[in-house]
Design a protein around this motif. Structure first.
Motif, short mmCIF file in Angstrom:
data_model
loop_
_atom_site.label_atom_id
_atom_site.label_comp_id
_atom_site.label_asym_id
_atom_site.label_seq_id
_atom_site.Cartn_x
_atom_site.Cartn_y
_atom_site.Cartn_z
N PRO A 1 11.44 8.75 -8.41
CA PRO A 1 11.84 8.10 -7.00
C PRO A 1 10.74 7.13 -6.54
CG PRO A 1 10.46 10.24 -6.88
CD PRO A 1 10.70 9.98 -8.59
N PRO A 2 11.35 6.09 -5.85
CA PRO A 2 10.54 4.88 -5.41
C PRO A 2 9.27 5.30 -4.57
CG PRO A 2 12.77 5.22 -4.15
CD PRO A 2 12.64 6.11 -5.21
N VAL A 3 9.30 6.63 -3.89
CA VAL A 3 8.37 6.99 -3.30
C VAL A 3 7.93 8.36 -3.73
CG1 VAL A 3 7.19 7.70 -1.29
CG2 VAL A 3 8.83 5.69 -1.04
N LEU A 4 6.91 8.54 -4.54
CA LEU A 4 6.46 9.83 -5.10
C LEU A 4 6.16 10.90 -4.02
CD1 LEU A 4 5.98 11.47 -7.76
CD2 LEU A 4 3.48 10.76 -7.81
N CYS A 5 5.63 10.71 -3.00
CA CYS A 5 4.94 11.39 -2.33
C CYS A 5 4.46 10.78 -0.92
CB CYS A 5 3.77 12.53 -2.65
SG CYS A 5 2.35 11.24 -2.93
N MET A 6 4.10 11.59 0.11
CA MET A 6 3.61 10.87 1.29
C MET A 6 2.42 10.14 1.34
SD MET A 6 4.28 14.13 3.99
CE MET A 6 3.80 13.35 5.46
N ALA A 7 1.73 10.41 0.26
CA ALA A 7 0.37 9.52 -0.08
C ALA A 7 0.71 8.38 -0.59
CB ALA A 7 -0.49 10.41 -0.80
N SER A 8 2.03 8.33 -1.21
CA SER A 8 2.43 6.77 -1.59
C SER A 8 2.96 5.80 -0.49
CB SER A 8 3.44 6.82 -2.54
OG SER A 8 3.06 8.16 -3.78
N GLN A 9 2.38 6.17 0.73
CA GLN A 9 2.99 5.36 1.74
C GLN A 9 2.44 3.92 1.51
OE1 GLN A 9 0.60 6.08 5.28
NE2 GLN A 9 -0.96 7.07 4.23
N SER A 10 3.30 2.84 2.16
CA SER A 10 3.03 1.48 1.83
C SER A 10 1.85 1.00 2.33
CB SER A 10 4.26 0.64 2.48
OG SER A 10 5.40 1.08 2.19
N VAL A 11 1.10 1.69 3.22
CA VAL A 11 -0.38 0.96 3.68
C VAL A 11 -1.33 1.17 2.46
CG1 VAL A 11 -1.23 3.10 4.55
CG2 VAL A 11 -1.98 0.89 5.39
N GLY A 12 -0.86 2.17 1.31
CA GLY A 12 -2.08 2.41 0.49
C GLY A 12 -2.23 1.51 -0.65
N GLN A 13 -3.14 0.69 -0.94
CA GLN A 13 -3.65 0.02 -1.97
C GLN A 13 -4.02 0.81 -3.15
OE1 GLN A 13 -2.90 -3.45 -1.71
NE2 GLN A 13 -1.94 -2.57 0.18
N HIS A 14 -4.28 1.89 -2.96
CA HIS A 14 -4.85 2.79 -4.12
C HIS A 14 -3.72 3.69 -4.94
CE1 HIS A 14 -4.49 5.12 -0.53
NE2 HIS A 14 -5.00 6.30 -0.95
N ILE A 15 -2.71 3.82 -4.18
CA ILE A 15 -1.64 4.75 -4.78
C ILE A 15 -0.19 4.00 -4.78
CG2 ILE A 15 0.00 6.73 -4.48
CD1 ILE A 15 -2.21 8.31 -3.89
N GLY A 16 0.35 3.58 -3.48
CA GLY A 16 1.47 2.56 -3.42
C GLY A 16 2.83 3.15 -3.69
N ASN A 17 4.02 2.42 -3.43
CA ASN A 17 5.01 3.02 -3.90
C ASN A 17 6.01 1.80 -4.40
OD1 ASN A 17 6.28 1.37 -1.57
ND2 ASN A 17 5.39 2.98 -0.41
N PHE A 18 7.15 2.19 -4.78
CA PHE A 18 7.97 1.17 -5.57
C PHE A 18 9.05 0.63 -4.77
CE2 PHE A 18 10.65 1.08 -9.79
CZ PHE A 18 9.86 0.17 -10.34
N ARG A 19 8.59 -0.04 -3.73
CA ARG A 19 9.74 -0.69 -2.63
C ARG A 19 9.94 -2.02 -3.20
NH1 ARG A 19 4.23 -0.60 -0.89
NH2 ARG A 19 3.52 -2.69 0.25
N PRO A 20 11.02 -2.52 -2.71
CA PRO A 20 11.28 -4.27 -3.21
C PRO A 20 10.23 -4.95 -2.76
CG PRO A 20 13.09 -2.89 -2.03
CD PRO A 20 12.18 -2.02 -1.96
N LEU A 21 10.13 -6.12 -3.06
CA LEU A 21 8.98 -7.10 -2.93
C LEU A 21 9.15 -7.79 -1.46
CD1 LEU A 21 6.79 -8.69 -4.14
CD2 LEU A 21 8.23 -10.52 -4.89
N HIS A 22 10.83 -7.64 -0.93
CA HIS A 22 10.76 -8.08 0.40
C HIS A 22 10.52 -7.01 1.47
CE1 HIS A 22 14.37 -5.60 0.91
NE2 HIS A 22 14.58 -5.93 -0.27
#
Length: 680
Positions: free
Chosen positions: A373-394
């Motif tokens: 999934p593009p977001v593995l878990c809640m800790a993969s929130q966009s603000v995080g620079q340590h985990i992050g998620n698979f969102r589009p560049l835009h």
């Protein structure tokens, strides 16, 4: 020491690599001549221009006699079948003109690294990103040609030339009409093993001027693949039957990573490891090491030098500990439980062997998942620079974040064998009741009724007047219940990447509409929500069930001012409203977001003994603890080990009212104390 018959000279360190030239012997056998070159430009034997290769090792033949061989530095040496195929293709007359054997130098890991020498292998693996950056070109070998591989490459090239800003209906006739065979050919090409091997990812992203070969005659540039698969995705949105998502998904994921990489925004290592969990590896340690070349310097230091002498379970535990120490965050614990979802069954045995040696707070990276999934878990929130998620560049911008423990840093100690992590945190409450949950390919998890005093049934209006809440008061409570549950079901976010807060009043109204329609005629609402409502409508929360809340607020109308005047004037408001349900089903609607939370992320509604509401993993049970650990951005569900003062991690959870550091305020002003939790 290598035996005398070895084609390798003294072992390589991290300051040199081997290259070879590709020729044929007088007898027609493929012949490779290896030479050592130092990486330093000041060296007398500095690197010449060379081509790097990317391919799949594949499985060895059943019978050793079937293994192909080459002459390597004068010694007949067994070679991978895939490598042998690549050599034959590059020696075809057409390719000899492009890559003259006398002047072309090549690098291939199975040849240039002595795979039998663990010390050399550990020294060379960190250099692989450097090797692909230095290469003049990367030759990507998808394998031998098939009956329709030429057709697939030609069709991808046509797709790559389509205007990405135009509607697909404006594409050339050969794309729009009678192209079923071409679409099927592309699907088979994108299902080839190369797309799912994790090592080939960094080779694809880093390698300059990449060219894909399928057999010796057909090729595509990486840029053509990028544009072609992008257009393929456009077509899939319009007509999904053209090509299955699982056929092109791995190629699509690589292209999204390429976007981030090309923009100079490397994805966090943990995110890459999570989103490549559908890929295959021969060695579970390579879940970490195969991606180091794409990682930031900070993440490379966190992972440490490749170590092929240690067991994978030991490496995974060290990696988790290093993450906590490097980022001063316990969010890796949230990842640990999320990785165990939707695992490929036929490969689960390997993961079970490694996972049995891991603590519950350590992610088991050996597990291969069906879907990333593009977001593995809640800790993969966009603000995080340590985990992050698979969102589009835009979608890089964000305006909110989960910070359950505020700005508190973790207070942790680790046992010497890394089987225990003792950390400080705040106990919130015990889980009392849990809603039911039905997910695709999974059994129904039944509703578990709440039994605490706080959640006991309310006294009815016909009972003693001194204990009866007024109708207005009851309606107000029910409205608050709709508000709270609607926040829980979307995790208080408007988008699946957790970038922006949810429009609370809008979502609460949409939730109430859906509940009222589902209560009256389940067939009129989307099946996923209808199923959710059926298994959650009788859960008692603060003495009220969702079904009772709908009845109690019926006199207010289905949605009050949410309805258009013409709908409010109608005698059958719900019937008309059900016809307009599609107006609240966009991807940012409550319906879509709640489906992300329940169906995709597998979270179920919970209520605690004291009446807190939230969303917990499907594995949560009555009596589990809900806690906020210092240094963790998301609350956790823990399970006490009977007879011991230790806990296992069940998973992350949303707790309404405790996602933004409120626990810190309660620690300071309401006497909530910090305690220790020993996680095993």
């Amino acid at each position: 020491m290598d035996p005398p018959s070895s084609p390798y000279d003294r072992p390589l360190g991290n300051d040199a690599i081997r290259l070879f030239q590709l020729t044929t012997s007088p007898s027609g056998c493929i012949q490779l001549n290896l030479e050592r070159f130092f990486l330093s430009p000041e060296s007398a034997t500095s690197l010449p221009p060379f081509l790097a290769t990317s391919y799949v090792w594949g499985t060895p033949p059943t019978h050793p006699a079937d293994t192909p061989s080459i002459i390597l530095n004068g010694t007949r040496t067994p070679i991978l079948e895939s490598a042998h195929g690549l050599f034959r293709a590059m020696l075809m007359p057409r390719n000899r003109k492009v890559f003259p054997p006398a002047t072309t130098w090549w690098w291939m890991d199975c040849v240039c690294i002595n795979q039998a020498d663990i010390v050399e292998r550990s020294a060379q693996v960190p250099l692989m990103s450097t090797i692909y950056r230095l290469a003049a070109r990367t030759i990507i070998w998808l394998g031998e040609a098939s009956a329709d591989s030429d057709l697939a490459i030609q069709f991808l090239r046509v797709l790559s030339r389509c205007n990405p800003r135009s509607q697909v209906s404006e594409d050339p006739p050969e794309v729009r009409e009678g192209a079923e065979a071409s679409w099927q050919a592309v699907a088979r090409l994108l299902e080839r093993k190369w797309w799912e091997r994790v090592w080939t990812l960094q080779e694809f992203l880093i390698g300059d001027n990449g060219t894909l070969f399928c057999g010796g005659d057909s090729s595509l540039t990486v840029n053509e693949v990028f544009k072609g698969v992008g257009r393929l995705w456009d077509w899939h949105q319009v007509k999904p039957s053209l090509i299955p998502r699982e056929s092109y998904e791995k190629a699509w994921n690589r292209l999204r990573l390429l976007e981030w990489y090309a923009a100079g925004m490397p994805m966090p290592l943990v995110a890459m490891m999570a989103y490549t969990s559908t890929s295959r590896v021969s060695d579970p340690r390579d879940r970490i090491y195969s991606l180091l070349g794409l990682a930031t310097e900070k993440d490379q230091r966190m992972a440490g030098q490749p170590d092929y002498r240690s067991d994978a379970a030991v490496l995974y535990a060290r990696f988790a500990k290093s993450f906590v120490e490097t980022y001063q965050s316990l969010d890796i614990v949230c990842v640990a439980r999320a990785l165990g979802d939707d695992v490929v069954e036929e490969e689960k045995e390997v993961g079970d062997r490694i996972g049995a040696r891991l603590a519950s707070w350590v992610p088991d990276w050996s597990l291969r998942r069906r879907y990333s999934p593009p977001v593995l878990c809640m800790a993969s929130q966009s603000v995080g620079q340590h985990i992050g998620n698979f969102r589009p560049l835009h979608s890089v911008n964000f305006s909110c974040s989960y910070v359950a423990s505020g700005n508190k840093r973790p207070k942790v100690t680790f046992s010497e064998d890394l089987r225990e992590m003792t950390c400080a945190g705040v106990f919130l409450d015990y889980i009392d009741g849990l809603g039911g949950l039905k997910q695709v390919r999974k059994e129904l998890v039944e509703c578990v009724q709440s039994t605490s005093k706080t959640n006991a049934p309310m006294i009815s209006d016909s009972d003693d007047a001194g204990d009866v809440r007024s109708t207005e008061s009851r309606q107000a409570m029910c409205s608050l219940l709709f508000d709270c549950i609607s926040r829980c079901l979307v995790l208080d976010r408007i988008d699946r990447y957790f970038r922006h807060p949810a429009p609370r009043s809008t979502y609460s109204r949409e939730f109430r509409v859906l509940c009222q329609i589902a209560a009256r005629n389940p067939a009129d609402v989307y099946p996923t929500f209808s199923e959710w409502f059926k298994h959650n409508k009788n859960l008692r929360i603060g003495g009220i069930t969702l079904e009772e809340a709908i009845q109690a607020t019926a006199s207010l109308g289905p949605m009050g001012t949410y309805l258009e005047p013409r709908q409010r004037a109608s005698g059958d408001k719900l019937s008309e409203l059900s016809q307009d349900i599609y107006a609240i089903s966009g991807w940012r609607s409550f319906l879509s977001r709640s489906r992300d939370t329940t169906s995709s992320m597998g979270k179920r509604l919970i209520v605690t003994n004291g009446g807190l509401l939230g969303m917990a993993p499907r594995e949560a049970r009555k009596g589990d603890l809900v806690c906020v650990l210092l240094g963790c951005s998301i609350p956790l569900v823990l399970r006490e080990v009977p007879g011991e003062e230790t806990f296992t991690v069940v998973g992350e959870c949303y707790v309404d009212g405790y996602m933004n550091g409120e626990v810190c305020e309660r620690m300071e002003h309401h006497g909530r104390s910090i305690r220790e939790f020993c996680l095993i």
